[in-house]
Scaffold this motif. Structure first.
Motif, PDB file in Angstrom:
ATOM      1  N   GLN A 248      26.664 -10.044  32.888  1.00 10.37           N
ATOM      2  CA  GLN A 248      26.492 -11.491  32.678  1.00 10.37           C
ATOM      3  C   GLN A 248      26.417 -11.863  31.204  1.00 10.37           C
ATOM      4  OE1 GLN A 248      23.182 -12.810  35.155  1.00 10.37           O
ATOM      5  NE2 GLN A 248      24.089 -11.853  36.966  1.00 10.37           N
TER       6      GLN A 248
ATOM      7  N   ARG B  51       7.388 -17.069  48.734  1.00 10.34           N
ATOM      8  CA  ARG B  51       8.820 -16.851  48.822  1.00 10.34           C
ATOM      9  C   ARG B  51       9.086 -15.595  49.635  1.00 10.34           C
ATOM     10  NH1 ARG B  51      10.687 -17.393  42.671  1.00 10.34           N
ATOM     11  NH2 ARG B  51      11.610 -15.409  43.272  1.00 10.34           N
TER      12      ARG B  51
ATOM     13  N   ARG C 287      12.167  -5.457  43.586  1.00 13.40           N
ATOM     14  CA  ARG C 287      12.522  -6.359  42.489  1.00 13.40           C
ATOM     15  C   ARG C 287      12.119  -5.780  41.138  1.00 13.40           C
ATOM     16  NH1 ARG C 287       9.993 -11.752  43.788  1.00 13.40           N
ATOM     17  NH2 ARG C 287      11.259 -12.514  42.083  1.00 13.40           N
TER      18      ARG C 287
ATOM     19  N   ARG D 234      21.127 -11.554  33.497  1.00 14.46           N
ATOM     20  CA  ARG D 234      20.241 -10.597  34.151  1.00 14.46           C
ATOM     21  C   ARG D 234      20.879  -9.226  34.324  1.00 14.46           C
ATOM     22  NH1 ARG D 234      16.515 -13.768  37.500  1.00 14.46           N
ATOM     23  NH2 ARG D 234      15.412 -12.458  38.951  1.00 14.46           N
TER      24      ARG D 234
ATOM     25  N   ARG E  58      17.420  -7.939  46.020  1.00 13.46           N
ATOM     26  CA  ARG E  58      18.575  -7.468  45.237  1.00 13.46           C
ATOM     27  C   ARG E  58      19.188  -8.620  44.456  1.00 13.46           C
ATOM     28  NH1 ARG E  58      22.199  -5.023  49.607  1.00 13.46           N
ATOM     29  NH2 ARG E  58      23.525  -4.611  47.816  1.00 13.46           N
TER      30      ARG E  58
ATOM     31  N   LYS F 237       7.097 -15.645  33.608  1.00 10.00           N
ATOM     32  CA  LYS F 237       8.234 -16.286  32.938  1.00 10.00           C
ATOM     33  C   LYS F 237       8.554 -17.688  33.461  1.00 10.00           C
ATOM     34  CE  LYS F 237      12.180 -14.428  34.028  1.00 10.00           C
ATOM     35  NZ  LYS F 237      12.769 -15.382  34.986  1.00 10.00           N
TER      36      LYS F 237
ATOM     37  N   ILE G 269      27.047 -15.838  40.325  1.00 14.53           N
ATOM     38  CA  ILE G 269      26.294 -16.491  39.242  1.00 14.53           C
ATOM     39  C   ILE G 269      27.236 -17.381  38.429  1.00 14.53           C
ATOM     40  CG2 ILE G 269      25.071 -16.056  37.056  1.00 14.53           C
ATOM     41  CD1 ILE G 269      23.381 -15.648  39.618  1.00 14.53           C
TER      42      ILE G 269
ATOM     43  N   LEU H 159      20.238 -20.947  43.086  1.00 11.42           N
ATOM     44  CA  LEU H 159      20.574 -20.214  44.314  1.00 11.42           C
ATOM     45  C   LEU H 159      19.699 -20.657  45.482  1.00 11.42           C
ATOM     46  CD1 LEU H 159      20.988 -16.656  42.741  1.00 11.42           C
ATOM     47  CD2 LEU H 159      22.832 -18.053  43.698  1.00 11.42           C
ATOM     48  N   ARG H 160      18.400 -20.859  45.202  1.00 10.59           N
ATOM     49  CA  ARG H 160      17.514 -21.304  46.301  1.00 10.59           C
ATOM     50  C   ARG H 160      17.898 -22.707  46.770  1.00 10.59           C
ATOM     51  NH1 ARG H 160      13.915 -18.027  43.499  1.00 10.59           N
ATOM     52  NH2 ARG H 160      13.291 -19.726  42.141  1.00 10.59           N
TER      53      ARG H 160
ATOM     54  N   ILE I  92      18.857 -12.101  48.210  1.00  8.72           N
ATOM     55  CA  ILE I  92      17.614 -12.537  47.560  1.00  8.72           C
ATOM     56  C   ILE I  92      16.411 -12.085  48.376  1.00  8.72           C
ATOM     57  CG2 ILE I  92      16.219 -14.566  46.959  1.00  8.72           C
ATOM     58  CD1 ILE I  92      18.691 -15.899  45.952  1.00  8.72           C
TER      59      ILE I  92
ATOM     60  N   GLY J  47      16.165 -16.512  33.689  1.00  7.60           N
ATOM     61  CA  GLY J  47      16.741 -15.718  34.786  1.00  7.60           C
ATOM     62  C   GLY J  47      18.211 -15.410  34.609  1.00  7.60           C
TER      63      GLY J  47
ATOM     64  N   ARG K 104       1.640 -15.993  44.053  1.00 10.17           N
ATOM     65  CA  ARG K 104       2.673 -17.020  43.888  1.00 10.17           C
ATOM     66  C   ARG K 104       2.921 -17.833  45.151  1.00 10.17           C
ATOM     67  NH1 ARG K 104       7.451 -15.112  40.196  1.00 10.17           N
ATOM     68  NH2 ARG K 104       8.546 -15.083  42.176  1.00 10.17           N
TER      69      ARG K 104
ATOM     70  N   THR L 269      18.954 -19.796  37.263  1.00 13.93           N
ATOM     71  CA  THR L 269      19.911 -19.374  38.289  1.00 13.93           C
ATOM     72  C   THR L 269      19.202 -19.104  39.621  1.00 13.93           C
ATOM     73  OG1 THR L 269      19.796 -17.212  37.208  1.00 13.93           O
ATOM     74  CG2 THR L 269      21.762 -18.538  36.820  1.00 13.93           C
ATOM     75  N   GLY L 270      17.979 -18.590  39.579  1.00 10.63           N
ATOM     76  CA  GLY L 270      17.231 -18.345  40.825  1.00 10.63           C
ATOM     77  C   GLY L 270      17.027 -19.646  41.594  1.00 10.63           C
TER      78      GLY L 270
ATOM     79  N   VAL M 203      22.333 -11.079  43.215  1.00 11.73           N
ATOM     80  CA  VAL M 203      23.623 -11.535  43.711  1.00 11.73           C
ATOM     81  C   VAL M 203      24.682 -11.094  42.690  1.00 11.73           C
ATOM     82  CG1 VAL M 203      22.453 -13.498  44.796  1.00 11.73           C
ATOM     83  CG2 VAL M 203      23.693 -13.839  42.644  1.00 11.73           C
TER      84      VAL M 203
HETATM   85  P1  ADP Z   1      12.201 -14.019  39.404  1.00 13.50           P
HETATM   86  O1  ADP Z   1      12.498 -14.243  37.960  1.00 13.50           O
HETATM   87  O2  ADP Z   1      10.809 -14.380  39.733  1.00 13.50           O
HETATM   88  O3  ADP Z   1      12.666 -12.703  39.894  1.00 13.50           O
HETATM   89  P2  ADP Z   1      14.276 -15.933  40.101  1.00 13.50           P
HETATM   90  O4  ADP Z   1      13.925 -17.230  40.690  1.00 13.50           O
HETATM   91  O5  ADP Z   1      14.760 -15.928  38.697  1.00 13.50           O
HETATM   92  O6  ADP Z   1      13.018 -15.012  40.313  1.00 13.50           O
HETATM   93  O7  ADP Z   1      15.397 -15.223  40.998  1.00 13.50           O
HETATM   94  C1  ADP Z   1      15.233 -15.011  42.391  1.00 13.50           C
HETATM   95  C2  ADP Z   1      16.362 -14.154  42.926  1.00 13.50           C
HETATM   96  O8  ADP Z   1      17.616 -14.835  42.739  1.00 13.50           O
HETATM   97  C3  ADP Z   1      16.556 -12.818  42.222  1.00 13.50           C
HETATM   98  O9  ADP Z   1      15.716 -11.824  42.737  1.00 13.50           O
HETATM   99  C4  ADP Z   1      18.030 -12.535  42.516  1.00 13.50           C
HETATM  100  O10 ADP Z   1      18.211 -12.084  43.824  1.00 13.50           O
HETATM  101  C5  ADP Z   1      18.648 -13.900  42.405  1.00 13.50           C
HETATM  102  N1  ADP Z   1      19.107 -14.194  41.029  1.00 13.50           N
HETATM  103  C6  ADP Z   1      18.603 -15.146  40.187  1.00 13.50           C
HETATM  104  N2  ADP Z   1      19.238 -15.152  39.012  1.00 13.50           N
HETATM  105  C7  ADP Z   1      20.161 -14.168  39.092  1.00 13.50           C
HETATM  106  C8  ADP Z   1      21.142 -13.645  38.195  1.00 13.50           C
HETATM  107  N3  ADP Z   1      21.289 -14.171  36.948  1.00 13.50           N
HETATM  108  N4  ADP Z   1      21.930 -12.626  38.611  1.00 13.50           N
HETATM  109  C9  ADP Z   1      21.818 -12.102  39.847  1.00 13.50           C
HETATM  110  N5  ADP Z   1      20.904 -12.534  40.742  1.00 13.50           N
HETATM  111  C10 ADP Z   1      20.097 -13.546  40.383  1.00 13.50           C
END
Ligand code: ADP
Length: 231
Positions: free
Chosen positions: A98, A166, A177, A94, A64, A20, A71, A42-43, A60, A91, A133, A38-39, A66
């Motif tokens: 949300q 990661r 996950r 999720r 799990r 994705k 978000i 957060l990073r 993360i 993302g 990855r 959103t991922g 967040v």
């Molecule tokens: P992937 O799609 O490869 O799992 P992402 O980069 O989208 O990775 O997200 C990485 C992590 O960030 C998720 O495993 C989760 O912990 C957190 N995260 C990202 N987006 C959300 C969301 N919308 N709600 C809750 N947690 C989120």
């Protein structure tokens, strides 16, 4: 070209390992979508060491999610992102909690989601792919050693930093996950499959990366193959 009007506001779903995020990047580059990830937000907060980052980091790393509240906070911190007339949500949403957040954003900013696209891949295939990855610890660029390799081995094309796995791509965390996706996000996909039948498309994510890209372009009413020509 499909007879559909090109989609401008898109939500993409896919389990971790479905491709994705790489697909979203290619679609963004080729068709001018601004990505809402959103991922990545957060990073970036974790790299900056701010309050959101401190709350997100260990969740993360454990694979799990967040909280929906966090978000909401990260999305509220980035109001300029939503000014773009083409948005691709990668993302988010999720969890079922949300879904109303997206509705609220859409009505406040004044857009409508034209397409919900689900990239469908088995959990086994997804796990196999995720071991390849890599990410740049400096700029956050993502690579895949098979599907999207850097020009030089294990080095970021943008800034030359050494690429890393990661923390949440640790094999045990990968299993968690997948389970979190099945428990929290599959209900969201099923919600849109059922309630927005006209705007929902599923794409077979088991094909080659370029084939999946073309299938998504077709699903979005975009010229299939445009993104492939840019490589
Ligand atoms: P992937 O799609 O490869 O799992 P992402 O980069 O989208 O990775 O997200 C990485 C992590 O960030 C998720 O495993 C989760 O912990 C957190 N995260 C990202 N987006 C959300 C969301 N919308 N709600 C809750 N947690 C989120």
């Amino acid at each position: 070209m499909s007879s559909d009007r090109p989609s401008r506001h898109v939500v993409m779903f896919g389990r971790p390992g479905s491709g994705k995020s790489s697909l979203a990047e290619r679609l963004g580059d080729a068709h001018g979508f601004r990505l809402v990830r959103t991922g990545e937000m957060l990073r970036a907060a974790i790299r900056a060491g701010d309050a959101i980052g401190r709350q997100a980091e260990s969740l993360i790393a454990q694979g799990r999610l967040v909280s929906d509240e966090l978000i909401y906070q990260v999305l509220s911190n980035e109001p300029t992102v939503f000014q773009s007339d083409r948005l691709l949500f990668d993302g988010f949403p999720r969890t079922l909690g949300q879904v109303p957040l997206l509705d609220r954003l859409a009505s406040e900013i004044g857009f409508t989601i034209d397409r919900y696209v689900s990239i469908e891949v088995s959990a086994e295939e997804a796990l196999r792919r995720m071991t390849g990855r890599r990410v740049c610890p400096q700029c956050g660029a993502t690579y895949h050693m098979v599907n999207r390799p850097p020009k030089r081995d294990e080095t970021c094309d943008m800034d030359g930093a050494d690429l890393r796995r990661r923390a949440d791509d640790d094999p045990e965390v990968l299993q968690i996950r997948q389970r979190v996706f099945d428990e929290e996000t599959v209900p969201v996909v099923e919600h849109y499959r059922k309630n927005t039948v006209d705007r929902f498309r599923s794409v077979d994510g088991g094909q080659s990366f370029e084939q999946v890209l073309k299938a998504i372009e077709a699903a979005l009413g975009l010229e299939p193959g445009t993104a492939s020509k840019l490589m």
